[in-house]
Design a protein around this motif. Structure first.
Motif, short mmCIF file in Angstrom:
data_model
loop_
_atom_site.label_atom_id
_atom_site.label_comp_id
_atom_site.label_asym_id
_atom_site.label_seq_id
_atom_site.Cartn_x
_atom_site.Cartn_y
_atom_site.Cartn_z
N LEU A 1 0.85 -1.19 0.00
CA LEU A 1 0.00 0.00 0.00
C LEU A 1 0.89 1.24 0.00
O LEU A 1 1.63 1.47 0.96
N ARG A 2 0.83 2.00 -1.08
CA ARG A 2 1.74 3.15 -1.18
C ARG A 2 1.28 4.13 -2.25
O ARG A 2 0.37 3.84 -3.04
N TRP A 3 1.93 5.29 -2.24
CA TRP A 3 1.80 6.23 -3.34
C TRP A 3 2.93 5.98 -4.33
O TRP A 3 4.05 5.65 -3.94
N ARG A 4 2.66 6.11 -5.60
CA ARG A 4 3.71 5.94 -6.60
C ARG A 4 3.74 7.17 -7.51
O ARG A 4 2.75 7.49 -8.17
N ILE A 5 4.88 7.83 -7.54
CA ILE A 5 5.02 8.99 -8.42
C ILE A 5 5.30 8.54 -9.84
O ILE A 5 5.67 7.39 -10.08
N ASN A 6 5.14 9.46 -10.79
CA ASN A 6 5.52 9.20 -12.18
C ASN A 6 7.00 9.58 -12.31
O ASN A 6 7.34 10.74 -12.54
N SER A 7 7.87 8.61 -12.13
CA SER A 7 9.31 8.88 -12.11
C SER A 7 9.83 9.39 -13.45
O SER A 7 10.79 10.17 -13.50
N GLU A 8 9.21 8.95 -14.54
CA GLU A 8 9.67 9.37 -15.86
C GLU A 8 9.43 10.86 -16.08
O GLU A 8 10.31 11.59 -16.54
N SER A 9 8.21 11.34 -15.75
CA SER A 9 7.93 12.77 -15.95
C SER A 9 8.73 13.62 -14.97
O SER A 9 9.14 14.74 -15.30
N CYS A 10 8.96 13.08 -13.76
CA CYS A 10 9.77 13.80 -12.78
C CYS A 10 11.19 13.99 -13.30
O CYS A 10 11.72 15.11 -13.31
N PHE A 11 11.81 12.92 -13.76
CA PHE A 11 13.20 13.00 -14.22
C PHE A 11 13.31 13.81 -15.51
O PHE A 11 14.30 14.51 -15.74
N THR A 12 12.27 13.74 -16.36
CA THR A 12 12.27 14.55 -17.58
C THR A 12 12.31 16.03 -17.24
O THR A 12 13.03 16.81 -17.88
N TYR A 13 11.57 16.42 -16.19
CA TYR A 13 11.59 17.82 -15.76
C TYR A 13 12.98 18.18 -15.21
O TYR A 13 13.49 19.27 -15.48
N TRP A 14 13.57 17.28 -14.44
CA TRP A 14 14.93 17.52 -13.94
C TRP A 14 15.87 17.84 -15.11
O TRP A 14 16.66 18.78 -15.05
N CYS A 15 15.78 17.02 -16.15
CA CYS A 15 16.67 17.18 -17.30
C CYS A 15 16.42 18.51 -18.01
O CYS A 15 17.35 19.18 -18.47
N SER A 16 15.16 18.91 -18.10
CA SER A 16 14.83 20.14 -18.82
C SER A 16 15.22 21.38 -18.03
O SER A 16 15.61 22.39 -18.62
#
Length: 293
Positions: free
Chosen positions: A216-231
């Protein structure tokens, strides 16, 4: 700092002393905790290493894809504070400067602890930035240092997510830390949602925790998060900055944390007051004056 971190990687797991020193698990655990805090750690805990803590394969560099085979019995989780003033500037450049600095500082502590254990004649490995074999926040949670919050990071009682985590695994006998009841942190994350509101990439969910692969947990969208980091060119950190738990570790905020921990009603009140005094979607702070060169 990045070069220093790279230099630390080859020394995370070196030769073990041939002479094994018999240790008292309680005394040696207390020594490691106290010494780690003297070196700059914020909190230290110990848990048994579980299969679900470990990655299955290596994920970086020349050893990418290599199967992980860690047989250690114990894991020492160590947190180190990230400076609030620097985090509040996120996603400006100061946040990646602070993030890298504390990766370095936490790695230095972990490498020293692992080296000390090996000199006592026991196997030990430091899991530091760029050379992990396990999921540090899960180990730290089980070691009693916090809970996994909505943003997917370790939420510590006094710093919230404003910390870096490293782990040392070993077969030296250690005393397991008691896991604290931090269900209040989960409840507060359930009602707060400030991190989800502020997230530039909309990577943090607004809904309740869901059962994912039996957990039971929350799961972030790691791909969109890291894409923002890169941008944006930094580690972002907006979720850390706005979290009510991330406020300075002082008398007033510690009283509020105490109230949040002990009262369901106070949690709701504290959230409204946080929105009132700090805004629901606060703007990034200016860079410290010493940045002006």
């Amino acid at each position: 700092n990045l070069e220093v971190i790279e230099a630390l990687k080859p020394i995370v797991d070196r030769e073990i002393s041939e002479k094994k020193t018999e240790v008292d698990s309680s005394r040696i655990t207390n020594y490691i905790k106290t010494w780690s805090k003297k070196l700059g750690a914020h909190s230290v805990g110990v848990t048994k290493l579980q299969d679900y803590h470990l990655y299955s394969h290596k994920g970086r560099g020349d050893i990418y894809g290599k199967k992980i085979n860690n047989k250690h019995k114990y894991a020492i989780a160590i947190t180190i504070e990230m400076d609030n003033e620097m985090i509040q500037t996120s996603p400006k450049g100061a946040v990646i400067m602070e993030s890298t600095q504390q990766y370095l500082n936490s790695g230095s502590i972990a490498v020293q602890v692992a080296y000390f254990i090996r000199k006592l004649g026991y196997s030990a490995r430091a899991h530091i930035d760029g050379n992990y074999e396990l999921i540090c926040p899960l180990v730290a949670r089980d070691a009693g240092l916090g809970e996994i919050g909505r943003m997917g990071l370790l939420m510590t009682p006094k710093l919230g997510p404003r910390c870096r985590v490293v782990v040392v695994t070993t077969n030296m006998p250690l005393e397991i830390s008691k896991r604290k009841d931090l269900s209040s942190v989960i409840d507060f994350c359930g009602i707060c949602k400030k991190c989800a509101d502020i997230c530039p990439s909309r990577s943090i969910p607004f809904d309740d925790r869901k059962e994912i692969e039996g957990v039971l947990r929350w799961r972030i969208n790691s791909e969109s998060c890291f894409t923002y980091w890169c941008s944006t060119g930094t580690d972002c950190g907006r979720c850390m900055a706005v979290c009510p738990y991330s406020h300075p570790n002082n008398l007033m905020h510690n009283f509020i944390r105490w109230g949040i921990h002990n009262s369901y009603i106070f949690r709701r009140f504290a959230l409204h007051m946080d929105d009132l005094f700090y805004c629901r979607r606060p703007k990034s702070k200016k860079l410290p004056s010493w940045f002006n060169i």
